[in-house]
Design a protein around this motif. Structure first.
Motif, PDB file in Angstrom:
ATOM      1  N   GLU A   1     -67.092 -50.423  66.026  1.00 25.40           N
ATOM      2  CA  GLU A   1     -68.499 -50.348  65.754  1.00 25.40           C
ATOM      3  C   GLU A   1     -68.943 -48.864  65.474  1.00 25.40           C
ATOM      4  N   TYR A   2     -68.265 -47.868  66.126  1.00 25.80           N
ATOM      5  CA  TYR A   2     -68.561 -46.589  65.823  1.00 25.80           C
ATOM      6  C   TYR A   2     -68.144 -46.199  64.367  1.00 25.80           C
ATOM      7  N   LEU A   3     -66.948 -46.393  64.110  1.00 22.28           N
ATOM      8  CA  LEU A   3     -66.637 -46.222  62.459  1.00 22.28           C
ATOM      9  C   LEU A   3     -67.539 -47.059  61.677  1.00 22.28           C
ATOM     10  N   SER A   4     -67.598 -48.452  61.879  1.00 21.74           N
ATOM     11  CA  SER A   4     -68.537 -49.234  60.840  1.00 21.74           C
ATOM     12  C   SER A   4     -69.908 -48.697  60.761  1.00 21.74           C
ATOM     13  N   ARG A   5     -70.660 -48.117  61.869  1.00 24.52           N
ATOM     14  CA  ARG A   5     -71.885 -47.449  61.517  1.00 24.52           C
ATOM     15  C   ARG A   5     -71.720 -45.978  60.953  1.00 24.52           C
ATOM     16  N   TYR A   6     -70.669 -45.264  61.578  1.00 21.76           N
ATOM     17  CA  TYR A   6     -70.784 -43.704  61.037  1.00 21.76           C
ATOM     18  C   TYR A   6     -69.754 -43.105  60.588  1.00 21.76           C
ATOM     19  N   GLU A   7     -68.902 -43.908  59.891  1.00 22.18           N
ATOM     20  CA  GLU A   7     -67.794 -43.304  59.194  1.00 22.18           C
ATOM     21  C   GLU A   7     -68.254 -42.308  58.066  1.00 22.18           C
ATOM     22  N   GLY A   8     -69.166 -42.886  57.177  1.00 22.64           N
ATOM     23  CA  GLY A   8     -69.545 -41.864  56.324  1.00 22.64           C
ATOM     24  C   GLY A   8     -70.211 -40.810  56.786  1.00 22.64           C
ATOM     25  N   THR A   9     -71.089 -40.790  57.853  1.00 25.88           N
ATOM     26  CA  THR A   9     -71.971 -39.426  58.325  1.00 25.88           C
ATOM     27  C   THR A   9     -70.665 -38.389  59.035  1.00 25.88           C
ATOM     28  N   LEU A  10     -69.752 -39.099  59.659  1.00 27.02           N
ATOM     29  CA  LEU A  10     -68.555 -38.261  60.266  1.00 27.02           C
ATOM     30  C   LEU A  10     -68.142 -37.466  59.332  1.00 27.02           C
ATOM     31  N   GLU A  11     -67.463 -38.279  58.317  1.00 24.12           N
ATOM     32  CA  GLU A  11     -66.873 -37.526  57.065  1.00 24.12           C
ATOM     33  C   GLU A  11     -67.781 -36.401  56.789  1.00 24.12           C
ATOM     34  N   HIS A  12     -69.078 -36.722  56.254  1.00 19.25           N
ATOM     35  CA  HIS A  12     -69.866 -35.630  55.802  1.00 19.25           C
ATOM     36  C   HIS A  12     -69.903 -34.577  56.653  1.00 19.25           C
ATOM     37  N   ILE A  13     -69.997 -34.717  58.132  1.00 16.06           N
ATOM     38  CA  ILE A  13     -70.027 -33.665  58.941  1.00 16.06           C
ATOM     39  C   ILE A  13     -68.580 -32.735  58.855  1.00 16.06           C
ATOM     40  N   MET A  14     -67.515 -33.522  58.950  1.00 18.91           N
ATOM     41  CA  MET A  14     -66.366 -33.051  58.918  1.00 18.91           C
ATOM     42  C   MET A  14     -65.946 -32.202  57.626  1.00 18.91           C
ATOM     43  N   ARG A  15     -66.380 -32.678  56.391  1.00 21.74           N
ATOM     44  CA  ARG A  15     -65.969 -31.898  55.191  1.00 21.74           C
ATOM     45  C   ARG A  15     -66.909 -30.597  55.264  1.00 21.74           C
ATOM     46  N   ASN A  16     -68.363 -30.763  55.589  1.00 22.27           N
ATOM     47  CA  ASN A  16     -68.978 -29.561  55.937  1.00 22.27           C
ATOM     48  C   ASN A  16     -68.390 -28.341  56.793  1.00 22.27           C
ATOM     49  N   GLY A  17     -67.613 -28.777  57.579  1.00 22.55           N
ATOM     50  CA  GLY A  17     -67.031 -28.147  58.717  1.00 22.55           C
ATOM     51  C   GLY A  17     -65.662 -27.452  58.102  1.00 22.55           C
ATOM     52  N   GLN A  18     -65.107 -28.411  57.414  1.00 21.17           N
ATOM     53  CA  GLN A  18     -63.966 -27.862  56.643  1.00 21.17           C
ATOM     54  C   GLN A  18     -64.295 -26.771  55.573  1.00 21.17           C
ATOM     55  N   ARG A  19     -65.474 -27.047  54.928  1.00 19.90           N
ATOM     56  CA  ARG A  19     -65.830 -26.177  53.807  1.00 19.90           C
ATOM     57  C   ARG A  19     -66.298 -24.590  54.478  1.00 19.90           C
TER      58      ARG A  19
END
Length: 194
Positions: free
Chosen positions: A120-138
């Motif tokens: 449920e978590y991934l189906s709803r929030y995968e894109g948002t989690l990836e966006h947060i992660m990429r910002n943090g990595q940058r």
């Protein structure tokens, strides 16, 4: 009247609506009954035939778990949105972790399987989690070798486990700090491949 098919799931739209009605009814009943629901009672609450509920959810335990996963994700959605807007991605992930723990702890005896919560978590929030992660990595705030699945699995499995142990708040804060320190260490040993 013909039912249309949802191209993302391959299921008919009326079947998707029924699932939603069933899960929403189960959530209401979990709140009212302290976590215990039966399939006939959910069918009645949802206004859907028993056979539909039995066909979609083979057991009360499966339905309770899926409903609890949906409830948790509904409750943490505002925190997910705020984390995505937060200029500090690590603080955003930390807030998600706390919200997840609080939501799991508030469940009245309803058990949620981690696999249902993760799905449920991934189906709803995968894109948002990836966006947060990429910002943090940058920004150099999060490990460069983390992937979206790592973040989601790490967050759900570890934090749900912390919530299920019912540790005192100070202990949870301590363990969260230790766990999130591992996310932020950019000088750490490279993670092994899966």
């Amino acid at each position: 009247m013909t039912a249309t098919q949802d191209t993302s799931t391959g299921r008919r739209s009326d079947a998707e609506r029924n699932d939603s009605r069933i899960l929403d009814a189960a959530i209401r009943l979990i709140g009212r009954n302290g976590g215990v629901v039966s399939l006939p009672e959910v069918a009645k609450e949802a206004g859907i035939g028993r056979s539909t509920v039995y066909r979609r959810f083979g057991s009360a335990a499966e339905l309770q778990s899926r409903a609890a996963a949906k409830l948790i994700c509904d409750q943490i959605e505002p925190t997910i949105r705020q984390a995505d807007e937060n200029s500090d991605p690590l603080a955003g992930y930390y807030a998600i972790g706390l919200a997840l723990i609080n939501s799991v702890e508030q469940l009245p005896d309803a058990s949620v399987r981690l696999s249902d919560l993760l799905e449920e978590y991934l189906s709803r929030y995968e894109g948002t989690l990836e966006h947060i992660m990429r910002n943090g990595q940058r920004q150099g705030r999060l490990r460069p070798d983390f992937a979206t699945d790592d973040i989601a699995n790490f967050t759900v499995a570890t934090l749900a486990a912390l919530a299920l142990t019912r540790l005192p708040t100070r202990a949870v804060d301590r363990y969260l700090a230790i766990l999130f320190d591992g996310l932020s260490r950019t000088d750490s040993q490279t993670l092994p491949e899966e």
